[in-house]
Design an enzyme around this catalytic site. Structure first.
Site, mmCIF file in Angstrom:
data_model
loop_
_atom_site.group_PDB
_atom_site.id
_atom_site.type_symbol
_atom_site.label_atom_id
_atom_site.label_comp_id
_atom_site.label_asym_id
_atom_site.label_seq_id
_atom_site.Cartn_x
_atom_site.Cartn_y
_atom_site.Cartn_z
ATOM 1 N N LYS A 82 -18.109 -16.126 4.211
ATOM 2 C CA LYS A 82 -19.524 -15.742 4.578
ATOM 3 C C LYS A 82 -20.048 -15.288 3.106
ATOM 4 O O LYS A 82 -19.589 -14.545 2.532
ATOM 5 C CB LYS A 82 -19.604 -14.553 5.526
ATOM 6 N N ARG A 129 0.863 -1.103 -0.046
ATOM 7 C CA ARG A 129 0.031 0.106 0.055
ATOM 8 C C ARG A 129 0.959 1.389 0.103
ATOM 9 O O ARG A 129 0.272 2.241 -0.545
ATOM 10 C CB ARG A 129 -0.793 -0.129 1.179
ATOM 11 N N GLY A 156 -7.628 -7.635 0.163
ATOM 12 C CA GLY A 156 -7.906 -8.494 1.221
ATOM 13 C C GLY A 156 -7.354 -9.750 0.972
ATOM 14 O O GLY A 156 -6.265 -9.790 0.635
ATOM 15 N N GLY A 207 -12.606 -3.737 1.478
ATOM 16 C CA GLY A 207 -14.207 -3.139 1.414
ATOM 17 C C GLY A 207 -14.531 -2.253 0.439
ATOM 18 O O GLY A 207 -15.534 -2.192 -0.265
HETATM 19 C C1 3PG Z 1 -8.484 -1.488 5.169
HETATM 20 O O1 3PG Z 1 -7.571 -1.930 5.502
HETATM 21 O O2 3PG Z 1 -9.867 -2.148 4.889
HETATM 22 C C2 3PG Z 1 -8.634 -0.051 5.123
HETATM 23 O O3 3PG Z 1 -7.733 0.672 5.117
HETATM 24 C C3 3PG Z 1 -9.822 0.759 5.868
HETATM 25 O O4 3PG Z 1 -9.616 0.395 7.103
HETATM 26 P P1 3PG Z 1 -10.904 0.470 8.174
HETATM 27 O O5 3PG Z 1 -11.557 -0.976 7.662
HETATM 28 O O6 3PG Z 1 -10.226 0.162 9.595
HETATM 29 O O7 3PG Z 1 -11.813 1.607 8.020
HETATM 30 MG MG MG Z 2 -11.500 -3.217 6.490
#
Ligand code: 3PG
Ligand code: MG
Length: 377
Positions: A186, A35, A336, A359
């Site tokens: 899920k 990142r 993710g 997300g």
């Molecule tokens: C993540 O790692 O999913 C993003 O940086 C957002 O982080 P957060 O879900 O804690 O808002």
């Molecule tokens: Mg997150």
């Protein structure tokens, strides 16, 4: 969406850049700096235009000013990558001047996650313009991703711009066939994405423990598999409307427990005997999914096929990762777990686009408006 070119001359100006440097740390050491590297093009471009950088980022979800959530290791790593000393400013009230400063974890500030306008004013006072390059946090309406953007001339950074254009592009105008691979534990986490792809994709391949609510609804035995109760209703709905676009595993690999040293049982079909839990898709599934991926014009992958962190149950996810890497179509991988899987197999450089957002990428695919993006239009 406004972009860097809309900001005009930046020579000598201070630009507040929101980045997503929410990187994994182990004992204070960054274990994956992807990142940070992903933000370099924007930071270098701003430097090239003569801007002074004021960086804002979050790390984890601190409740207080816990030192383990300090951005100090991140500032150190960025200094190396950028070749410019990045000074960490612990106190918002005393931010030093310089070519590159990084504010401490914005989540140390109580108003950050509340999108507090007063905190946003304090951020805005530090700069002449605002750039958001934090795609991974663009689904949050927080003071540093949202409120502050209204107070300064603001624009998307190069990473944010590329993420949004790529992810929206595969939905709007994909080269066909469009094949989506949706995995993970899920159904309820992925139902929005699943339904979005059932609208636009030609084929949707399902893997991971999220297949078990589907199998249960179909009357199969799931044994001791992880089978999310709240997933049954969405699975029933999807099965009722998906037609033959939706493909589920045809064989499984099971264990007695979620561990790397459990005895491994190959199941030729999809009925899981009592006392066993399905932990990966089987070889026939991997082969069939691989063939669909090979023939795709566009591939989107989010979510592993099984418990790939356990060596005996990594084969299905590895097969999909290798098929995605070898595919000749455009390949887009959500952040993710699928990003982690690609890295585990050393394939992260072999896809067209590896999203830095988890997300955020899912919400974008679902057709939701991301507050951090919308505020830049
Ligand atoms: C993540 O790692 O999913 C993003 O940086 C957002 O982080 P957060 O879900 O804690 O808002
Ligand atoms: Mg997150």
């Amino acid at each position: 969406m406004r972009t860097l070119d809309d900001l005009g001359d930046l020579g000598g100006k201070r630009v507040l850049v929101r980045v997503d440097f929410n990187v994994p740390l182990k004992d204070g050491t960054i274990t994956d700096d992807a990142r940070i590297r992903a933000a370099l093009p924007t930071l270098q471009e701003l430097q090239r235009r003569g801007a002074r950088l004021v960086l804002a980022a979050h790390l984890g979800r601190p409740k207080d000013r816990e030192p383990e959530f300090s951005l100090a290791p991140v500032a150190a790593r960025l200094s190396e990558l950028l070749g410019t000393e990045v000074t960490l400013a612990g106190d918002l009230g005393a931010v030093p001047d310089g070519p590159a400063v990084m504010l401490e974890n914005v989540r140390y500030e109580a108003g950050e996650t509340k999108d507090d306008p007063e905190l946003a004013r304090r951020y805005a006072a530090l700069a002449d313009a605002y750039v958001n390059d934090a795609f991974g946090a663009a689904h949050r309406a927080h003071a540093s991703t949202h409120a502050v953007a209204k107070l300064l001339p603001s624009a998307a950074g190069l990473l944010l711009q590329r993420e949004v254009e790529t992810l929206q592009g595969i939905l709007a105008d994909p080269r066909r066939p469009l094949v989506a691979i949706v995995g993970g534990a899920k159904v309820t986490d992925k139902i929005g994405v699943l339904e979005a792809f059932l609208d636009v994709a030609d084929t949707v391949l399902i893997g991971g423990a999220m297949c078990f609510p589907f199998f249960k609804v179909q009357g199969h035995d799931v044994g001791a598999s992880l089978c999310e109760e709240e997933g049954l209703e969405p699975a029933r709905r999807v099965l009722g409307s998906a037609g033959d676009k939706l493909r589920l595993p045809v064989d499984l690999v099971a264990g007695q427990s979620f561990s790397a040293d459990t005895p491994v049982t190959a199941i030729g079909g999809i009925d899981v005997p009592d006392g066993l839990m399905g932990l990966d898709v089987g070889p026939r599934t991997a082969e069939a999914y691989g063939a669909a991926i090979r023939d795709a014009g566009t591939v989107f992958w989010n979510g592993p096929m099984g418990a790939f962190e356990l060596a005996p149950f990594a084969a299905g996810t590895r097969a999909v990762a290798e098929a995605v890497a070898a595919a000749s179509g455009t390949t887009v991988v959500g952040g993710g777990d699928s990003a982690a899987a690609l890295r585990q197999f050393g394939l992260e450089d072999r896809v067209s686009h590896l999203s830095t957002g988890g997300g955020a990428s899912l919400e974008l695919i679902e057709g939701k408006t991301l507050p951090g993006v919308e505020v830049l239009s």
